[in-house]
Enzyme design. Sequence first.
Site, PDB file in Angstrom:
ATOM      1  N   ASP A   1       0.869  -1.175   0.000  1.00 46.89           N
ATOM      2  CA  ASP A   1       0.000   0.000   0.000  1.00 46.89           C
ATOM      3  C   ASP A   1       0.904   1.223   0.000  1.00 46.89           C
ATOM      4  O   ASP A   1       2.117   1.109   0.227  1.00 46.89           O
ATOM      5  CB  ASP A   1      -0.915   0.003   1.228  1.00 46.89           C
ATOM      6  CG  ASP A   1      -2.219   0.758   0.970  1.00 46.89           C
ATOM      7  OD1 ASP A   1      -3.226   0.109   0.626  1.00 46.89           O
ATOM      8  OD2 ASP A   1      -2.223   1.995   1.096  1.00 46.89           O
TER       9      ASP A   1
ATOM     10  N   VAL B   1       2.505   2.153  -7.141  1.00 45.48           N
ATOM     11  CA  VAL B   1       2.595   1.456  -8.425  1.00 45.48           C
ATOM     12  C   VAL B   1       2.895   2.383  -9.604  1.00 45.48           C
ATOM     13  O   VAL B   1       3.098   1.906 -10.724  1.00 45.48           O
ATOM     14  CB  VAL B   1       1.311   0.637  -8.715  1.00 45.48           C
ATOM     15  CG1 VAL B   1       1.130  -0.472  -7.696  1.00 45.48           C
ATOM     16  CG2 VAL B   1       0.082   1.537  -8.792  1.00 45.48           C
TER      17      VAL B   1
ATOM     18  N   ASN C   1      -4.671  -4.917  -7.421  1.00 51.60           N
ATOM     19  CA  ASN C   1      -5.872  -4.265  -6.902  1.00 51.60           C
ATOM     20  C   ASN C   1      -5.781  -2.740  -6.914  1.00 51.60           C
ATOM     21  O   ASN C   1      -6.785  -2.056  -6.746  1.00 51.60           O
ATOM     22  CB  ASN C   1      -6.134  -4.761  -5.475  1.00 51.60           C
ATOM     23  CG  ASN C   1      -7.358  -4.128  -4.860  1.00 51.60           C
ATOM     24  OD1 ASN C   1      -8.480  -4.300  -5.338  1.00 51.60           O
ATOM     25  ND2 ASN C   1      -7.165  -3.353  -3.799  1.00 51.60           N
TER      26      ASN C   1
ATOM     27  N   TYR D   1     -11.705   6.975 -15.497  1.00 52.32           N
ATOM     28  CA  TYR D   1     -11.738   5.687 -14.787  1.00 52.32           C
ATOM     29  C   TYR D   1     -12.213   4.570 -15.716  1.00 52.32           C
ATOM     30  O   TYR D   1     -11.642   3.477 -15.738  1.00 52.32           O
ATOM     31  CB  TYR D   1     -12.667   5.821 -13.582  1.00 52.32           C
ATOM     32  CG  TYR D   1     -12.678   4.620 -12.665  1.00 52.32           C
ATOM     33  CD1 TYR D   1     -11.572   4.304 -11.884  1.00 52.32           C
ATOM     34  CD2 TYR D   1     -13.815   3.808 -12.556  1.00 52.32           C
ATOM     35  CE1 TYR D   1     -11.588   3.216 -11.022  1.00 52.32           C
ATOM     36  CE2 TYR D   1     -13.848   2.729 -11.697  1.00 52.32           C
ATOM     37  CZ  TYR D   1     -12.732   2.429 -10.936  1.00 52.32           C
ATOM     38  OH  TYR D   1     -12.750   1.354 -10.080  1.00 52.32           O
TER      39      TYR D   1
ATOM     40  N   LYS E   1     -10.134   1.255 -16.797  1.00 52.64           N
ATOM     41  CA  LYS E   1     -10.615  -0.104 -16.523  1.00 52.64           C
ATOM     42  C   LYS E   1     -10.846  -0.898 -17.807  1.00 52.64           C
ATOM     43  O   LYS E   1     -10.632  -2.117 -17.831  1.00 52.64           O
ATOM     44  CB  LYS E   1     -11.900  -0.048 -15.690  1.00 52.64           C
ATOM     45  CG  LYS E   1     -11.670   0.435 -14.253  1.00 52.64           C
ATOM     46  CD  LYS E   1     -10.709  -0.457 -13.485  1.00 52.64           C
ATOM     47  CE  LYS E   1     -10.683  -0.125 -12.000  1.00 52.64           C
ATOM     48  NZ  LYS E   1      -9.771  -1.008 -11.233  1.00 52.64           N
TER      49      LYS E   1
ATOM     50  N   ALA F   1     -18.898  -2.042  -4.658  1.00 51.88           N
ATOM     51  CA  ALA F   1     -18.631  -2.825  -3.450  1.00 51.88           C
ATOM     52  C   ALA F   1     -18.433  -1.833  -2.308  1.00 51.88           C
ATOM     53  O   ALA F   1     -17.498  -1.028  -2.335  1.00 51.88           O
ATOM     54  CB  ALA F   1     -17.401  -3.703  -3.620  1.00 51.88           C
TER      55      ALA F   1
END
Length: 254
Positions: free
Chosen positions: A42, A71, A97, A162, A166, A195
Amino acid sequence: MPGHQLLAGKSVLITAAAGAGIGFAAARKSAEEGCRALMISDIHPRRLEEAVAKLKAETGLESIWGQVCNVTNEEEVQALVAAAEEKLGGVDVLINNAGLGGEKRVTEMTDEEWSRVLDITLTGTFRMTRAMLPHMEKRGRGAIVNNASVLGWRAQKGQAHYAAAKAGVMALTRCSALEAAENGVRINAVSPSIALHEFLKKASSAELLEQLASREAFGRAAEVWEVANVMIFLASDYSSYMTGEVLSVSSQHA
């Protein structure tokens, strides 16, 4: 729900897994499914340290490590993969993730806002895959699971950056999977819609979350562990003949 040893004997590396989101749920589920060792990363050091301690306490697995990694930084990505290879005795499963959202209309979006979402969400997944694949291919086995989104298929106002990222993750998954298959490595992705977790609640209005949840077949948002369950399936040998697939964890499809 109790585990079924789906990851027995396997080691797992998960990015962006501190906190209360899908990454942490996947980490917990990996331990519950019998993984022999686990490393999470993280960008928040304190939150990462707390997540490792919580995972050890809740699952009883002692072989859990945390490493700070952004990342968007190639050096940190390479350092994370090197550390995971050493600590875990080789990585069997990588769960990509890390991602960044936001809401902004195209006409109001700056180059910086566009690039930041693409860099973390799409290019970050690419960097991790590029760094990890040579190790897995050398061993002739391994599984990579990417986190995509139904917005890679569907349109929503304010989500151009976004959704583009994706959709890119989906395409990266399919193309890299064909290359990796030559050396026995599988690459798949999950595609959640909504989620619910604490950080999402802070980042989005209650009205928007309620609206999105109402579109689902069950009339509610997914729990993070429900998405994690599908990730674990794709990481396990139960999906041994699946590669280049994007599984929707939602009633919303293309």
